[in-house]
Design an enzyme around this catalytic site. Structure first.
Site, short mmCIF file in Angstrom:
data_model
loop_
_atom_site.label_atom_id
_atom_site.label_comp_id
_atom_site.label_asym_id
_atom_site.label_seq_id
_atom_site.Cartn_x
_atom_site.Cartn_y
_atom_site.Cartn_z
N GLY A 48 0.83 -1.20 0.00
CA GLY A 48 0.00 0.00 0.00
C GLY A 48 0.86 1.25 0.00
N CYS A 94 6.03 -0.45 6.80
CA CYS A 94 5.68 0.77 6.08
C CYS A 94 6.85 1.18 5.20
CB CYS A 94 5.38 1.88 7.10
SG CYS A 94 4.90 3.44 6.35
N LEU A 95 6.55 1.55 3.96
CA LEU A 95 7.62 1.95 3.04
C LEU A 95 8.34 3.21 3.54
CD1 LEU A 95 5.95 1.28 -0.43
CD2 LEU A 95 7.66 -0.12 0.76
N GLU A 137 -3.19 3.14 5.77
CA GLU A 137 -3.03 4.12 4.69
C GLU A 137 -3.84 5.40 4.95
OE1 GLU A 137 -0.65 3.65 2.74
OE2 GLU A 137 -0.40 1.52 3.15
NI NI Z 1 2.81 3.10 5.56
#
Ligand code: NI
Length: 167
Positions: A48, A94-95, A137
């Site tokens: 996401g 999380c990216l 998100e």
């Molecule tokens: Ni994230």
């Protein structure tokens, strides 16, 4: 606009704390941006990505929760109401917080509402990881990160490690 490569902001970048604006223009540039965000998400091997994470502060989220990575989804102006507060715990990543995964508890049942790229309204009651990902998100769009649910000591430790890695 939005055609260049997108760069993912890394915690504790203060731009990750901005609250994103509601989208009211459903045009070609929104479609291009969502395609670009999906590309960025796939390249980073994420499931996401919120526009906030690429420093564009509008309420747009992309996701792909499929094993084969062939079910891209786009959520414009996503929001939810909690249907069941009983906690569902999942090890989140999380990216924007690369290399860290932490168990986070969130409400297990939500009603998710969003618009598509044409502006049509949709709703769904997601389960499992979809519930988690949607809440994660939407948090991004409100300037929140999963580390906010951890103790200040734990959050600080992650912040310092990421800052050191960058220097
Ligand atoms: Ni994230």
């Amino acid at each position: 606009m939005y055609m260049s490569d997108l760069k993912i902001l890394i915690f504790p970048d203060p731009k990750l704390r901005k609250v994103a604006k509601k989208i009211d223009k459903f045009d070609k540039s929104l479609e291009m941006l969502s395609k670009n965000m999906l590309k960025t998400m796939y390249e980073a091997e994420g499931i996401g990505l919120a526009a906030t994470q690429v420093d564009i502060h509008i309420r747009l989220v992309v996701m792909d929760l499929s094993e084969e990575r062939n079910e891209p989804r786009v959520f414009v102006n996503p929001e939810y109401t909690i249907l069941d507060k009983s906690p569902f715990t999942y090890e989140e990543g999380c990216l924007s917080i690369p290399g860290f995964n932490e168990e986070i508890s969130r409400p297990s049942k939500i009603l998710l509402k969003w618009q598509d790229l044409q502006g049509n309204f949709h709703e769904e009651k997601p389960d499992g990881i979809f519930t988690v990902c949607a809440q994660h998100e939407i948090d991004h769009l409100d300037g929140k990160l999963f580390v906010d649910y951890l103790s200040p000591i734990k959050r600080d430790r992650i912040r310092k490690k990421l800052e050191n890695r960058r220097n």
